[in-house]
Design an enzyme around this catalytic site. Structure first.
Site, PDB file in Angstrom:
ATOM      1  N   THR A 142       0.855  -1.187   0.000  1.00 48.78           N
ATOM      2  CA  THR A 142       0.000   0.000   0.000  1.00 48.78           C
ATOM      3  C   THR A 142       0.888   1.234   0.000  1.00 48.78           C
ATOM      4  OG1 THR A 142      -1.666  -1.211   1.230  1.00 48.78           O
ATOM      5  CG2 THR A 142      -1.824   1.196   1.271  1.00 48.78           C
ATOM      6  N   PHE A 160      -6.014  -6.675  -0.834  1.00 48.20           N
ATOM      7  CA  PHE A 160      -7.092  -6.298   0.083  1.00 48.20           C
ATOM      8  C   PHE A 160      -7.283  -7.307   1.203  1.00 48.20           C
ATOM      9  CE2 PHE A 160      -8.125  -4.772  -4.222  1.00 48.20           C
ATOM     10  CZ  PHE A 160      -8.087  -3.407  -3.992  1.00 48.20           C
ATOM     11  N   LEU A 161      -6.290  -8.171   1.432  1.00 49.84           N
ATOM     12  CA  LEU A 161      -6.532  -9.248   2.398  1.00 49.84           C
ATOM     13  C   LEU A 161      -6.728  -8.728   3.821  1.00 49.84           C
ATOM     14  CD1 LEU A 161      -3.867  -9.939   4.341  1.00 49.84           C
ATOM     15  CD2 LEU A 161      -3.031 -10.942   2.245  1.00 49.84           C
ATOM     16  N   ASN A 181      -9.871   1.394   2.190  1.00 52.53           N
ATOM     17  CA  ASN A 181      -9.612   1.421   3.631  1.00 52.53           C
ATOM     18  C   ASN A 181     -10.200   2.671   4.284  1.00 52.53           C
ATOM     19  OD1 ASN A 181      -8.495  -1.065   3.790  1.00 52.53           O
ATOM     20  ND2 ASN A 181      -6.401  -0.409   4.155  1.00 52.53           N
ATOM     21  N   GLY A 184      -8.170  -0.619  14.754  1.00 56.44           N
ATOM     22  CA  GLY A 184      -6.729  -0.527  14.980  1.00 56.44           C
ATOM     23  C   GLY A 184      -6.037  -1.393  13.960  1.00 56.44           C
ATOM     24  N   CYS A 191      -3.098  -1.531   9.418  1.00 57.27           N
ATOM     25  CA  CYS A 191      -3.525  -0.952   8.138  1.00 57.27           C
ATOM     26  C   CYS A 191      -4.398   0.293   8.263  1.00 57.27           C
ATOM     27  CB  CYS A 191      -4.246  -2.000   7.309  1.00 57.27           C
ATOM     28  SG  CYS A 191      -3.143  -3.302   6.777  1.00 57.27           S
TER      29      CYS A 191
HETATM   30  C1  UDX Z   1      -8.082  -4.057   6.734  1.00 56.12           C
HETATM   31  C2  UDX Z   1      -9.001  -4.150   5.508  1.00 56.12           C
HETATM   32  O1  UDX Z   1     -10.247  -4.762   5.876  1.00 56.12           O
HETATM   33  C3  UDX Z   1      -8.321  -4.965   4.425  1.00 56.12           C
HETATM   34  O2  UDX Z   1      -9.138  -5.013   3.267  1.00 56.12           O
HETATM   35  C4  UDX Z   1      -6.989  -4.331   4.100  1.00 56.12           C
HETATM   36  O3  UDX Z   1      -6.292  -5.098   3.139  1.00 56.12           O
HETATM   37  C5  UDX Z   1      -6.141  -4.207   5.353  1.00 56.12           C
HETATM   38  O4  UDX Z   1      -6.852  -3.499   6.367  1.00 56.12           O
HETATM   39  P1  UDX Z   1      -7.480  -5.700   8.749  1.00 56.12           P
HETATM   40  O5  UDX Z   1      -6.518  -4.672   9.231  1.00 56.12           O
HETATM   41  O6  UDX Z   1      -7.066  -7.129   8.734  1.00 56.12           O
HETATM   42  O7  UDX Z   1      -7.929  -5.367   7.250  1.00 56.12           O
HETATM   43  O8  UDX Z   1      -8.757  -5.580   9.687  1.00 56.12           O
HETATM   44  P2  UDX Z   1     -10.334  -5.352   9.541  1.00 56.12           P
HETATM   45  O9  UDX Z   1     -11.030  -6.647   9.567  1.00 56.12           O
HETATM   46  O10 UDX Z   1     -10.647  -4.413   8.449  1.00 56.12           O
HETATM   47  O11 UDX Z   1     -10.633  -4.642  10.960  1.00 56.12           O
HETATM   48  C6  UDX Z   1      -9.993  -3.401  11.274  1.00 56.12           C
HETATM   49  C7  UDX Z   1     -10.371  -2.924  12.648  1.00 56.12           C
HETATM   50  O12 UDX Z   1     -11.716  -2.449  12.642  1.00 56.12           O
HETATM   51  C8  UDX Z   1     -10.303  -3.958  13.775  1.00 56.12           C
HETATM   52  O13 UDX Z   1      -9.676  -3.366  14.885  1.00 56.12           O
HETATM   53  C9  UDX Z   1     -11.758  -4.283  14.061  1.00 56.12           C
HETATM   54  O14 UDX Z   1     -11.961  -4.676  15.379  1.00 56.12           O
HETATM   55  C10 UDX Z   1     -12.424  -2.943  13.762  1.00 56.12           C
HETATM   56  N1  UDX Z   1     -13.847  -3.051  13.395  1.00 56.12           N
HETATM   57  C11 UDX Z   1     -14.230  -3.732  12.278  1.00 56.12           C
HETATM   58  C12 UDX Z   1     -14.806  -2.417  14.176  1.00 56.12           C
HETATM   59  O15 UDX Z   1     -14.488  -1.779  15.184  1.00 56.12           O
HETATM   60  N2  UDX Z   1     -16.128  -2.502  13.808  1.00 56.12           N
HETATM   61  C13 UDX Z   1     -16.537  -3.183  12.714  1.00 56.12           C
HETATM   62  O16 UDX Z   1     -17.745  -3.209  12.450  1.00 56.12           O
HETATM   63  C14 UDX Z   1     -15.549  -3.819  11.916  1.00 56.12           C
END
Ligand code: UDX
Length: 447
Positions: A129, A160-161, A219, A268, A271
């Protein structure tokens, strides 16, 4: 002959991508500059917890019993250059220390280390990214360094994983986005992704800047969705509403959708927080900062949730100082099914209470080692039951399945007070109340 693929950088993204490419049938060589990482991977071990990844490595890493032998690892750029037709750049792009901007040093060094060895046709594909405009700059760097000249090309293919679903997201992506400058580059990438394309993954072809922006836009949108519902949670707190019901009700509108509307202590990880900040910084450089000032608000709503959780805990303890009070924290990772504690809201809340004199004991199913490393002065327990022993209040801060399956009656036997605060709106209030607990969730003062 089938394409040969190298993957440069074997962290989260790279290790998963390399294993997935081997699973798709390609010969793969993974490269990292950290010899210890390479040694681990050669043994089929993963430096982090990611469901399914170790199994995938064992299926393909050369030299392991019963493997296809399609996946090997090296620390040598010359070997990687000689091996690959397609080189994926998967190194990390952290936030710069003391700035919002993205630190490009690892990407730059991967490109400048690889390019001088490229003596034949090759496609270099950026997956990291990066700030928009990087691909154009890197294409010029490659043109200046690669002995094969125009036979070496660059493409941008954002990833986007999600952590916890990395293997599934890589093997079955919900879309494949490629920024290319030639038909040849597009054709090669269609070949790399032939299997997911045949399975129906949409293949979106763009220019460089659009491909780079798709990632930061996605994101930013996700971060906005979470902060939106957390802003609604704040209003629900003030008005006596129930944000979980509100999210359910607006989510039935399929233009809005149910996903990413779980209110709580916020986002958090490695990413979302750094990506929205880097995006603001880059927009500023481009003179488009006004377009993204809203992200500053998204960021502050998000950071505010952590403080509000601390205040909720204080209120639960009668409103006074935390000094000497026992606080149990369930969860340390930034999300469940991961051992990642980078910018974890859970650990942040635990740390704040600890720094205010609270006696905090943390338990997490997978994140204990990482949490101990970044916050060695917190108390740690080996199980949820041990963590809550003697606690004046219990905080549920990462929504692991294990915590939803806890027996409130059993925990109730060992706590000092049956008070649980749900920072993720993920527990069943009725189950806890039936066992005599006071249950309180963020954004649901009356629920
Ligand atoms: C994210 C993007 O989803 C992904 O597509 C990108 O490639 C990398 O960043 P990730 O960091 O693995 O992925 O986490 P994600 O599942 O998106 O959750 C991010 C944060 O949001 C977590 O701390 C989660 O607890 C929080 N979250 C998620 C919420 O507080 N509420 C929600 O409804 C969803």
């Amino acid at each position: 002959m089938s394409l040969r693929i190298t993957v440069i950088g074997t962290g989260y993204l790279g290790a998963t991508h390399a294993a997935a490419m081997a699973e798709l049938g390609f010969e793969v060589l993974g490269l990292d500059i950290v010899p210890e990482k390479i040694e681990m991977l050669r043994r089929g071990e993963v430096p982090m917890y990611e469901p399914g990844l170790e199994e995938l490595l064992h299926r393909h890493v050369a030299g392991l019993e019963g493997s296809t032998g399609r996946l090997r690892f090296t620390t040598d750029y010359a070997e990687a250059a000689a091996f690959g037709d397609v080189h994926f750049i998967c190194v990390n792009t952290p936030q710069k220390h003391g700035e919002y901007a993205c630190d490009m040093r690892y990407v730059d060094s991967a490109v400048t280390s690889l390019a001088p060895h490229l003596t034949g046709p090759a496609l270099v594909v950026g997956k990291s990214t990066v700030p928009v405009g990087s691909a154009d700059r890197l294409a010029r760097t490659i043109a200046g360094l690669a002995p094969a000249g125009e036979e070496v090309e660059l493409a941008w293919n954002p990833e986007f994983l999600r952590e916890g679903f990395a293997v599934q997201d890589t093997l079955h992506p919900d879309r494949i986005v490629v920024g290319v400058r030639s038909e040849r580059a597009e054709k090669l990438l269609r070949e790399v992704y032939a299997t997911p394309i045949a399975e129906g993954s949409p293949f979106v072809v763009t220019d460089f800047p659009t491909a780079e922006l798709v990632k930061t836009a996605a994101n930013s949108f996700l971060a906005t969705k979470i902060s939106f519902i957390n802003a609604m949670a704040e209003v629900c707190e003030a008005a006596g509403g129930d944000v979980a019901k509100l999210a359910e009700a607006i989510g039935y509108d399929d233009r809005i959708g149910r996903k990413f509307l779980r209110a709580g202590i916020g986002f958090g990880g490695g990413c979302l927080p750094k990506d929205i900040r880097a995006f603001m910084a880059r927009a500023g450089e481009l003179g488009a900062d006004q377009a993204l000032t809203f992200l500053r608000e998204i960021d502050s709503i998000n950071m505010r949730q952590r403080g509000q959780m601390v205040e909720l805990a204080r209120q639960a303890l009668g409103g006074g100082p935390f000094l000497g009070r026992r606080v149990a924290v369930l969860g340390a990772t930034f999300k469940p099914d991961s051992d990642d504690v980078r910018d974890s809201p859970a650990l942040n809340v635990a740390g704040q209470i600890h720094l205010q004199g609270g006696q905090v004991t943390v338990y997490d199913p997978k994140g204990m080692d990482n949490a101990r490393r970044v916050f060695p002065t917190l108390g740690y327990a080996e199980s949820a039951l041990e963590a809550v022993r003697g606690a004046d209040v219990v905080l549920h801060l990462t929504e692991w399945r294990e915590f939803r399956e806890l027996d409130p009656a059993e925990l109730g036997e060992v706590v000092a007070a049956r008070v649980i605060l749900d920072g993720r709106n993920a527990l069943d209030p009725e189950r806890w109340r039936r066992a005599g607990w006071t249950y309180r969730a963020m954004g649901r003062p009356t629920a």
